[in-house]
Design an enzyme around this catalytic site. Structure first.
Site: not given
Length: 340
Positions: A2, A146
Site C-alpha cells: 500500500c 490503489e
C-alpha cells in the site's frame, strides 16, 4: 502497495473511533477510548486526504511498549483473569527505519519499507527484529488508494478502498454524514465511520544526533476474492476487536501464532473510483476520496480548495524539507509503478 492512504480524523476522533466496551468492578458498562500520545520531539500528525510515506500517521500499540507506563492488573485478591494491556495511539513515520541503519536522517537508508510481505517477515533483516521483539502495531486510516490499469490506455484509474461495514447512512468520505454532537458517548460508543485497522510492525530508531523516531511498515498478503481483480496484494486487515487485541498482545500471543492470525484474516473492504488528482501526493483537496465517474471528473469545489489550503499549512509544519519530499514522492511513484 500500500503506497498511499487517507487519514482525515483529528486525534481525539481517531481515539474515539477505536473505543471498546468495558465493565468496571461495580458492573458499570461504558465505552473507553485509547489514550493519545504525541511522538517524541517535533514530529506531528496532520489529517490528510492524501498521505504518502514519510508522513506521521496514527498507529495503535500496547501500553507495554511505552516508556514509564506501568499498570497493575485488576484482580480480586488474586482471583480472576488479568486484564489485557491497554492500548495507546500515537503518530509514527510511515516507512520503517531498519535498526541497523546509522545516520542523522531517518529517510536516507534507501530500503523500501513502506510495506512488509507477510511471507517474508521471518527472513528479512529489516523486519525480523521488530517481529521477534513484539513490536507489532495497528495502522489506522480512513482507507487506502490503489491503481488499476485501464485497457487500451496508458493511464491508470485510482480507487479508494475502505471498510465495507459502515453504520447506516455513514459515508466515510463525507464528513457531513457523521460529524454531529452525539457521534460519541461513553454510553453508546462511536457512531462515526469505521476506520481500517491494518496490521503493522514498528521500530524505535535513534539518529546519530540522539533524536528518536518511531516508524512503521504495513503488513501485506496475497489478495483473495474480488479484490484480487483490483490488485494482487492487500494489507492484512484486522476486522474485530479480538483480532486487534491478539495482534497487539505480544506477551500472550507469540509471533508465530500472530502470523498465523494474519494469514487467516480476510480483507472486508469495498471501493470506488476517485479522481486522478490523487496521483500527486501534493494534492490535498478534501474531495480526493469522493466517488467519481472515471469518464468525467468534476473540478474541485471552492470549499474543497479552502480546506486544501488549510491542510497544506499543517503539512508544511512537518519537518521534512522540500528536497526530501520530492525524493520520497519519486520513490513512491516508482514503487507504485513496480507494483501495478
Amino acid at each position: 502497495m500500500c503506497g498511499r492512504t487517507a487519514c482525515t480524523l483529528a486525534p481525539d476522533e481517531v481515539c474515539r473511533s477505536c473505543s471498546v466496551r468495558t465493565v468496571g468492578k461495580d458492573g458499570t458498562k461504558k465505552y473507553e477510548a485509547p489514550q493519545w500520545r504525541d511522538h517524541p520531539g517535533d514530529h506531528k500528525y496532520w489529517p490528510s486526504y492524501n498521505v504518502a510515506p514519510t508522513r506521521f500517521t496514527p498507529v495503535m500499540i500496547s501500553e507495554h511498549h511505552m516508556k514509564g507506563v506501568k499498570r497493575e492488573a485488576e484482580k480480586e485478591e488474586g482471583e480472576g483473569e488479568e486484564l489485557p494491556p491497554q492500548l495507546i495511539i500515537q503518530p509514527m513515520m510511515w516507512g520503517l527505519i531498519p535498526n541497523f541503519y546509522k545516520a542523522s536522517s531517518p529517510t536516507g537508508h534507501g530500503y523500501s519499507t513502506n510495506n512488509c510481505r507477510l511471507e517474508d517477515l521471518e527472513e528479512k533483516k529489516m523486519f525480523k527484529p521488530s517481529l521477534v521483539r513484539g513490536q507489532r502495531c495497528v495502522v489506522l486510516c480512513d482507507g487506502f488508494y490503489e491503481w488499476q490499469a485501464i485497457k487500451g490506455s496508458k493511464t491508470k484509474q485510482p480507487y479508494f478502498i475502505y471498510a465495507a461495514s459502515q453504520p447506516e447512512g455513514i459515508k466515510i468520505w463525507d464528513r457531513s454524514s457523521w460529524d454531529t454532537e452525539g457521534v460519541w458517548s461513553e454510553e453508546e460508543g462511536w457512531k462515526g465511520p469505521q476506520l481500517l485497522k491494518m496490521a503493522g510492525l514498528f521500530s524505535r530508531w535513534t539518529s546519530s544526533e540522539g533524536k528518536e523516531v518511531m516508524s512503521y511498515s504495513v503488513v501485506t498478503k496475497a489478495a483473495e476474492g474480488e479484490f484480487s481483480d483490483l490488485h494482487h496484494r492487500v494489507p492484512a486487515i484486522l476486522n474485530t476487536d479480538q483480532e486487534v487485541q491478539d495482534w497487539l498482545n505480544y506477551g500472550k500471543v507469540e509471533y508465530k501464532e500472530a502470523l498465523n492470525l494474519l494469514a487467516k484474516v480476510k480483507a472486508e473492504v469495498t471501493w470506488h473510483p476517485v479522481s486522478t488528482q490523487v496521483n500527486n501526493s501534493r494534492n490535498q483537496e478534501t474531495d480526493m476520496n469522493h466517488p467519481v465517474d472515471p469518464k468525467k471528473e468534476a473540478p474541485p469545489s471552492g470549499s474543497s480548495l479552502f480546506m486544501a489550503n488549510w491542510l497544506k499549512k499543517g503539512s508544511a509544519k512537518v519537518k521534512n524539507d522540500d528536497d526530501v519530499k520530492v525524493k520520497e514522492e519519486n520513490k513512491v511513484k516508482k514503487e507504485e509503478d513496480d507494483e501495478k
